[in-house]
Scaffold this active site. Structure first.
Site, short mmCIF file in Angstrom:
data_model
loop_
_atom_site.label_atom_id
_atom_site.label_comp_id
_atom_site.label_asym_id
_atom_site.label_seq_id
_atom_site.Cartn_x
_atom_site.Cartn_y
_atom_site.Cartn_z
N GLU A 151 0.81 -1.22 0.00
CA GLU A 151 0.00 0.00 0.00
C GLU A 151 0.84 1.28 0.00
OE1 GLU A 151 -2.90 -0.27 3.18
OE2 GLU A 151 -4.24 -1.41 1.90
N CYS A 156 6.02 13.10 1.09
CA CYS A 156 7.20 13.54 1.85
C CYS A 156 7.61 14.92 1.37
CB CYS A 156 8.34 12.55 1.69
SG CYS A 156 9.80 12.99 2.65
N CYS A 158 10.70 16.41 2.47
CA CYS A 158 12.05 16.62 3.00
C CYS A 158 12.94 17.33 1.98
CB CYS A 158 12.66 15.27 3.41
SG CYS A 158 13.19 14.28 2.00
N GLU A 311 -6.70 -7.98 -0.53
CA GLU A 311 -7.09 -7.99 0.88
C GLU A 311 -8.54 -7.55 1.01
OE1 GLU A 311 -4.87 -5.41 3.47
OE2 GLU A 311 -2.95 -5.92 2.56
N TRP A 319 -9.91 -0.07 12.24
CA TRP A 319 -9.61 1.36 12.19
C TRP A 319 -10.82 2.27 11.97
CZ3 TRP A 319 -11.02 1.95 7.20
CH2 TRP A 319 -10.78 0.88 6.33
N LYS A 360 -4.69 -6.05 16.38
CA LYS A 360 -5.08 -7.26 17.11
C LYS A 360 -6.59 -7.42 17.18
CE LYS A 360 -4.17 -5.27 21.74
NZ LYS A 360 -3.68 -3.97 21.22
N HIS A 362 -8.44 -6.60 14.47
CA HIS A 362 -8.86 -6.63 13.07
C HIS A 362 -9.25 -8.07 12.75
CE1 HIS A 362 -8.62 -6.45 8.69
NE2 HIS A 362 -8.53 -5.14 8.77
C1 GLA Z 1 -4.11 -2.63 4.84
C2 GLA Z 1 -2.72 -3.24 4.92
C3 GLA Z 1 -2.64 -4.40 5.83
C4 GLA Z 1 -3.47 -4.18 7.06
C5 GLA Z 1 -4.90 -3.88 6.68
C6 GLA Z 1 -5.83 -3.70 7.86
O1 GLA Z 1 -4.85 -3.03 3.78
O2 GLA Z 1 -2.20 -3.57 3.67
O3 GLA Z 1 -1.29 -4.56 6.16
O4 GLA Z 1 -2.95 -3.11 7.77
O5 GLA Z 1 -4.91 -2.68 5.96
O6 GLA Z 1 -7.08 -3.28 7.46
ZN ZN Z 2 11.49 12.95 1.20
#
Ligand code: GLA
Ligand code: ZN
Length: 679
Positions: A151, A156, A158, A311, A319, A360, A362
């Site tokens: 992902e 940035c 900097c 995923e 989250w 933990k 999730h």
């Molecule tokens: C993203 C990340 C994973 C994980 C999931 C949790 O998609 O790629 O590593 O953090 O979110 O929702």
């Molecule tokens: Zn940078």
């Protein structure tokens, strides 16, 4: 997607992190995976710290064991390069690896996705690690894909990025005079005398935040920064990709994207990936068309080639403010939604629920209880069995849409950076209105870029085409001349590629095609102030929101006028016959009923066919995929009640086995799915 001899069915599995667990547990994982019909695991996503404990030491001992374990158990591997979180020693020793925020704050070690994309240290060591992994595991014939980093995202500001930004600009604009021209620096005395005068547009220079929304004084600079940031990260990807290709030229390479993620121009990224993969986390309660549209945007990145759902959560995401569970049947439904739109995999994050830190709570295939006796596990194994039965039937199947909606990152950036005419202008939302309407009418859509070939479509919709890039108007002109139908909206055609206004009247380069001239635009406050427009033979009225263009007909006909204010009687919806085709202009934002009516009319005119007949209130999604084996109609009931649709063509449900004649009514239970092989 992963078109290879190794893949004979819809891959089913996901992110597996055995390194977080004592080895005694691994065999139990293998037992549970078998029970759930899991056949692929994504390994090594966040292991850089373990793989490279210091500058000169690499330690693959644990990964070796894991690779052997999964191979012995017949699992395929999607092998990640672990470069989305750098090790602590690297941050300590080489601070250039740390990102700087737009407020100028240099970050410390921590979190993830925390490496500066232009850090020489990051590039050197991430590429070295990718190469070592490829060299070491090249002979594992169960590796079906490379998963570079994870992902990519963020930005940035900097000093290194600033220096690299100057190099990027120099390459693009060649001379400082050209840079001054495209940024229109004569405004506010911003003339750049030297490339060294260029600074990044952060909160210390051009940008500021207003109600949490990023604003800028110089759109051209801010826009180029976004392009540059996206390119910088893409370069990190291609460097690693090329490194693994040295040893494994035949293993396809991807990175997991995030759907409609604004900071990265995924259409540019798509060209560099062997296949697209993405992580789908729809918010609880969100309209299902959002996730559907993201799927179609992802499919469009490689012109319709099947992709991978890399995923999704089996049950809950940690989250959200309120981490609601996916209700019974919803995981299955959303898995089929991915397949319906063109995915050839169903994959989860995470296989076993971790015990510490922020994920933990999730969802996971194997929960903290550690057994198969959970609702989620039962649903997962049932789906696994179903996918096993489907085998390779739907693999490689494509959609064959006759409608394209343009989705363009430059337009997304430029319209949201614009100072005026309204904060309520929202590119994503505008596109979404059109997408949702066509979905409700069961008419398939491709989400395309401005670079894609449009000659096979009957209808091309480009909502809020604020920036009409060089050449795109000509593409549309030819398309309409030859009989195509084009539709665009308010706030279109204003600027060229650098956000400089095209003078001579809006919508600039599109004026002749649309046969109109937009003289002024009135911003409508979000509180309903009751502006309406008419549309249709019976003269029904519909709301006019966000922007009301005040336009003049220059060849087009009006299909409906405003009802109120000083522009009452001026056109709100127009149609221009141009060449052999037609060009529509919608000068405002309206409601669902309006769009439905408009597109029912346009669909009839263009000969667009819907898959099924259904009451528009019914929350059934339909898509069609075709391959050499057949044509597959996916029916997905997102509603809470049984829903009925009437088929135009009969077929056999590959899931339930039921046969339907032409014109039959299919009743889908709440969250129910059918995959009809059409006869
Ligand atoms: C993203 C990340 C994973 C994980 C999931 C949790 O998609 O790629 O590593 O953090 O979110 O929702
Ligand atoms: Zn940078």
């Amino acid at each position: 997607m992963i078109e290879s001899e190794k893949v004979k069915k819809i891959l089913y599995g996901g992110d597996y992190n055995p390194e977080q667990w004592p080895e005694e547990i691994w065999e139990e994982d293998m037992r549970l995976f078998k029970l759930a019909h899991i056949d692929v695991v994504t390994l090594n996503v966040f292991s850089w710290a373990a793989l490279q404990p210091d500058e000169t030491t690499y330690d693959f001992s644990k990964l070796d064991k894991i690779m052997e374990l999964v191979k012995k158990n017949g699992l395929k591997v999607c092998l990640a390069t672990s470069t989305a979180a750098h090790p602590a020693w690297m941050a300590r020793k080489y601070p250039d690896i740390l990102r700087t925020g737009n407020n100028g704050m240099k970050r410390k070690f921590g979190s993830r996705h925390n490496s500066c994309p232009n850090s020489p240290t990051y590039r050197k060591y991430s590429v070295a690690l990718a190469e070592k992994l490829a060299e070491r595991y090249k002979d594992y014939d169960n590796i079906v894909a490379w998963h570079i980093s994870n992902e990519y995202g963020g930005e940035c500001y900097c000093e290194n990025c600033e220096k690299t930004f100057r190099v990027w600009l120099r390459k693009k604009y060649k001379t400082i005079e050209e840079l001054n021209r495209v940024w229109n620096t004569s405004f506010w005395g911003h003339t750049m005398y030297d490339w060294e005068d260029v600074v990044l547009p952060d909160l210390r220079s051009e940008e500021f935040s207003q109600d949490g929304r990023p604003r800028t004084n110089f759109q051209g600079i801010s826009l180029d920064y976004r392009r540059f940031n996206s390119d910088s990260m893409l370069e990190c990807f291609t460097l690693e990709r090329d490194a693994v290709k040295k040893y494994t030229p035949d293993i396809p390479v991807t990175t997991n994207l995030m759907g409609c993620y604004q900071p990265l121009d995924y259409q540019k990224w798509g060209k560099e990936l062997d296949f697209v993969s993405w992580d789908s986390y729809p918010a609880f309660g969100a309209e299902f068309y959002h996730n559907a549209m993201c799927h179609d945007v992802m499919r469009g990145l490689k012109q319709g080639k099947p992709y991978a759902l890399m995923e999704q959560t089996p049950s809950v995401s940690n989250w959200h403010t309120y981490c609601a569970l996916k209700r019974p049947g919803v995981m299955r439904l959303l898995s089929y939604q991915a397949l319906a739109h063109g995915s050839d995999t169903v994959m989860f994050f995470q296989m076993r629920r971790s015990i510490g830190a922020c994920e933990k709570y999730h969802g996971a295939v194997i929960d903290h209880v550690g057994t198969e006796n959970t609702r989620v596990f039962r649903e997962i194994s049932a789906l696994g069995a179903e996918l096993e039965k489907l085998g390779d039937t739907t693999l490689g199947a494509r959609s064959n849409a006759k409608v394209a909606i343009v989705f363009d990152w430059d337009n997304w950036w430029a319209s949201s950076l614009s100072a005026g005419p309204s904060d309520a202008i929202n590119y994503y939302d505008e596109v979404y209105q059109y997408y949702r309407t066509l979905s409700q009418l069961h008419i398939p859509v491709d989400m395309i870029s401005v670079e894609d070939d449009i000659s096979n479509y009957k209808l091309v919709i480009a909502p809020l085409l604020y920036m009409c890039k060089d050449g795109f108007d000509e593409k549309i002109r030819q398309f309409v001349k030859l009989g195509g139908t084009f539709l665009t909206t308010y706030f279109s055609g204003y600027v060229e590629d650098h956000d400089l206004v095209i003078t001579g009247g809006y919508p600039g380069r599109l004026k002749d095609i649309l046969g109109i001239w937009v003289e002024e635009s009135d911003a409508v406050p979000v509180e309903d102030i009751g502006i309406h427009h008419t549309f249709g033979y019976e003269g029904e009225t519909y709301p006019a929101e966000i922007i009301c263009d005040l336009l003049h007909l220059e060849g087009a006909e009006s299909l409906g006028n405003y009802d109120n204010d000083f522009y009452a009687g001026m056109p709100a919806v127009t149609k221009n016959h141009f060449g052999e085709g037609n060009a529509y202009y919608v000068a405002t934002r309206s409601d669902e009923a309006f769009y439905r009516k408009l597109f029912t009319q346009i669909a009839a005119e263009c000969g667009l066919e819907s898959f099924v007949d259904a009451n528009p209130e019914v929350l059934v999604e339909t898509t069609l995929r075709e391959n050499a084996k057949g044509r597959f109609l996916f029916l997905l009931n997102h509603g809470e009640k049984t829903a009925e649709v009437t088929l135009k063509m009969g077929g056999t449900d590959l899931l339930g086995g039921k046969k339907y004649e032409d014109g039959a009514v299919v009743a889908l239970e709440a969250k129910g799915v059918a995959v009809l092989e059409l006869s």
